[in-house]
Write an enzyme that holds these catalytic residues in place. Sequence first.
Site, short mmCIF file in Angstrom:
data_model
loop_
_atom_site.label_atom_id
_atom_site.label_comp_id
_atom_site.label_asym_id
_atom_site.label_seq_id
_atom_site.Cartn_x
_atom_site.Cartn_y
_atom_site.Cartn_z
N ARG A 1 0.81 -1.22 0.00
CA ARG A 1 0.00 0.00 0.00
C ARG A 1 0.84 1.27 0.00
NH1 ARG A 1 -5.39 -1.22 3.04
NH2 ARG A 1 -5.69 1.02 2.84
N ASP B 1 1.96 -21.94 14.24
CA ASP B 1 3.10 -21.34 13.54
C ASP B 1 4.14 -22.40 13.15
OD1 ASP B 1 4.55 -19.03 12.60
OD2 ASP B 1 5.86 -19.18 14.35
N LYS C 1 2.50 -20.11 4.73
CA LYS C 1 1.85 -20.65 5.90
C LYS C 1 1.73 -19.58 6.99
CE LYS C 1 4.15 -21.49 9.18
NZ LYS C 1 4.97 -20.39 9.72
N HIS D 1 8.79 -23.70 4.23
CA HIS D 1 10.19 -23.52 3.85
C HIS D 1 11.11 -24.57 4.47
CE1 HIS D 1 10.59 -21.29 7.66
NE2 HIS D 1 11.88 -21.45 7.55
N LYS E 1 10.00 -20.47 21.28
CA LYS E 1 10.77 -19.23 21.09
C LYS E 1 11.49 -18.92 22.41
CE LYS E 1 8.54 -17.41 17.19
NZ LYS E 1 9.46 -17.58 16.07
N GLU F 1 14.25 -22.14 19.07
CA GLU F 1 14.68 -20.82 18.60
C GLU F 1 15.11 -19.99 19.79
OE1 GLU F 1 12.44 -19.10 15.11
OE2 GLU F 1 10.85 -20.19 16.10
N HIS G 1 5.71 -27.06 9.92
CA HIS G 1 7.12 -27.50 9.84
C HIS G 1 7.35 -28.82 10.58
CE1 HIS G 1 7.66 -23.58 8.26
NE2 HIS G 1 7.84 -22.93 9.40
C1 BG6 Z 1 8.43 -19.47 10.33
C2 BG6 Z 1 7.72 -19.05 11.59
O1 BG6 Z 1 7.61 -20.28 9.53
O2 BG6 Z 1 9.58 -20.21 10.68
C3 BG6 Z 1 8.64 -18.23 12.48
O3 BG6 Z 1 6.59 -18.28 11.24
C4 BG6 Z 1 9.90 -18.99 12.74
O4 BG6 Z 1 8.00 -17.92 13.70
C5 BG6 Z 1 10.52 -19.47 11.44
O5 BG6 Z 1 10.80 -18.13 13.42
C6 BG6 Z 1 11.70 -20.38 11.71
O6 BG6 Z 1 12.36 -20.60 10.51
P1 BG6 Z 1 13.91 -20.95 10.48
O7 BG6 Z 1 14.17 -21.26 9.05
O8 BG6 Z 1 14.62 -19.74 10.99
O9 BG6 Z 1 14.05 -22.11 11.41
#
Ligand code: BG6
Length: 487
Positions: free
Chosen positions: A43, A229, A142, A172, A334, A210, A234
């Site tokens: 935007r 999340d 996602k 990913h 986290k 993380e 994942h």
């Molecule tokens: C994302 C989540 O899909 O993956 C994030 O939304 C997370 O919260 C991230 O931090 C972790 O990805 P990676 O590749 O850093 O392990």
Amino acid sequence: MSFDLVLFGGTGDLAWRKLMPALFQAFRHGSLPAGGRIIGVARDPLSDEQYRELIRSRFDEVEGSKRPGAGEFERFAQLLHFLRMDLSQPADYQRLGELLRQRGADVVVMYLATAPSLFACTVEQLAAAGLNTPNTRLVLEKPLGHDLQSNRAINETVRRVLQERQIFRIDHYLGKPSVQNLFALRFGNALFEPLWRRETIANIQISIAEDLGVEKRGAFYDSTGALRDMVQNHALQLLCALAMEPPINAHADAIRDEKLKVLRSMKAWTPQALSQHVVRGQYGPGTVHGESVPAYTEEPGVRPDSTTETFVALRAEIANWRWAGVPFYIRTGKRLAGRDARIVVSFRPAPHAIYRSPGNGANRLVIHLQPKDGLELHLLAQAQDGKQAGRVQQQLTPVHLDLDFDKRFGSERVGAYERLLLDVIEGRLNLFVRADEQEEAWRWVEPILEHWRNEAEGPRPYAAGTWGPSASSAMIARDGNCWLEEC
Ligand code: BG6
């Protein structure tokens, strides 16, 4: 082959953190097909030049070899364009259509890196403007939806206007080199297959820790939580890669059919399992790598009375012949003690002991996903050092066979987003998630969400910089097992 990549959410967090650096790397590696345009959409009132400047300023923060060299960014920047759009305005889609028709690229990728709540209406508007042509590919980030129902609604909308082969649901983790090597380990080598079953494997841990907090995504995260999340996508995709049967070939549907079977075999939740085998936590203030960090509820964008979980640990089972009775432990959170994603496959002890040695869990295969990328095989050996000479050699010592993929193949390997973006442009679906897989994953996590909604007790607090609430260790200890860092 020419392409236009339209990046909805072109000034957002994902574009900043992952997509632009990945596109730049692909450009630098020479793998991005020549003659492409990357069109950021948002935007903000930006010109092409201002957008390029915005992206360039981001690269100033990049360190080491990933930072563009002299003149390199300028060459990449020629690919970047910007279109100001209000996603609720049909006229703006017409303008997008005009921009795309000027070029008539072979492939048009629409990448929705926006809030999931905008997916359905954006896709409908794209179709209304005639932008769902046979050469359109749609990438959906996602989490796709908030629950099973909203996930289905998005999938139905998307499938009304595009064919499944045009839809790239991204996870990913499937693009990470370490996850590619998990597939290679299982399906390119015959060595482990006879061992890969309940008779030999005692349990499997999937841990994605993380050390970061919610960064600038507090508001998004607060309405999402760790289960949606990380676990729904994942962690369950990793579980599928570990537990699936060998596919008949490497085609997208052969792989996805096998993953779907795993998800369909996940043991259904009972009230007892929900209360004993699922732990949710939320970080309080603490110290991470020597630095004081605030509590989750003090993060920008997070409600001060939030009960959103930043940590989940659970015990799952797969009800099929290969895996019946084998616990699969999943843990993610986290602000934990470190950034460390790994899978630990623990084998059963030798059936008959002739040595005095640590039996249980002695043989393990540790699959490091990040930051280290490699494999460790834990075995027992006799040290045979001078001190033991002359004694009866009954003691065994744990030793590791250690394979470091970064050392072996170099740490400059293709990153997850780089690989997945190239796959989309070139039309390879292997590493993307099919609608039915996603729905099945939602079906499995929904009872947990429901249980939490009805539970008076909120998430358990844990201090930032630890491995989560003690209930997580207690859960796994009830089976006589432990998280790897505790063993
Ligand atoms: C994302 C989540 O899909 O993956 C994030 O939304 C997370 O919260 C991230 O931090 C972790 O990805 P990676 O590749 O850093 O392990």
